[in-house]
Design a protein around this motif. Structure first.
Motif: not given
Length: 150
Positions: A107-109, A122-123, A126-129
């Protein structure tokens, strides 16, 4: 044809970290999965290992398709793990934690593998979740759990 320009700086380091970890874990899961299948066990690990190696190669080549392929495999792994282990903590943790870390890095990349400027919100959301779920599952390991029988 690559779908994105090569990231630079820290995103490039994250890309190589993601692809390298995915390749190493995929090879380990795949090789041991083949051994398990020859002993009469499930084919899941052999297939997941192969998918992870293919995804890692695509990510090394700056292609978002590698992250999409891994995302599909990760979702399938979550469904498989719950079906295989139920909702018991340790069996689920052992099946999904490393794969969850790779999903977090993916998600970070993701936004940096796009040829055009991409919204990172958005990415990164998602990475935070995923980070919260990973930290909660990691912290849960310090709570007393029922013993799992062999």
């Amino acid at each position: 044809m690559a779908t994105g320009n090569a990231p630079r700086g820290f995103p490039r380091i994250l890309q190589w970290l993601l692809a390298g970890l995915m390749l190493i874990i995929g090879l380990a899961i795949g090789i041991l999965g083949v051994k398990l299948a020859t002993l009469g066990g499930t084919l899941y690990f052999a297939i997941m290992g192969l998918v992870m190696v293919i995804a890692a190669v695509l990510i090394f080549r700056n292609r978002r398709a590698g992250i999409v392929l891994y995302a599909i495999a990760f979702i399938a792994s979550v469904v498989w793990a719950i079906g295989d282990a139920g909702w018991t903590y340790w069996p689920l943790f052992s099946r999904l934690f490393a794969l969850g870390v790779l999903a977090f890095l993916s998600a970070l990349v993701w936004p940096f593998l796009s040829p055009q400027p991409t919204k990172k919100g958005p990415a990164f959301g998602l990475a935070t979740v995923l980070a919260v779920v990973l930290m909660a599952s990691f912290g849960w390991m310090f709570k007393s759990q029922p013993l799992v029988s062999a």
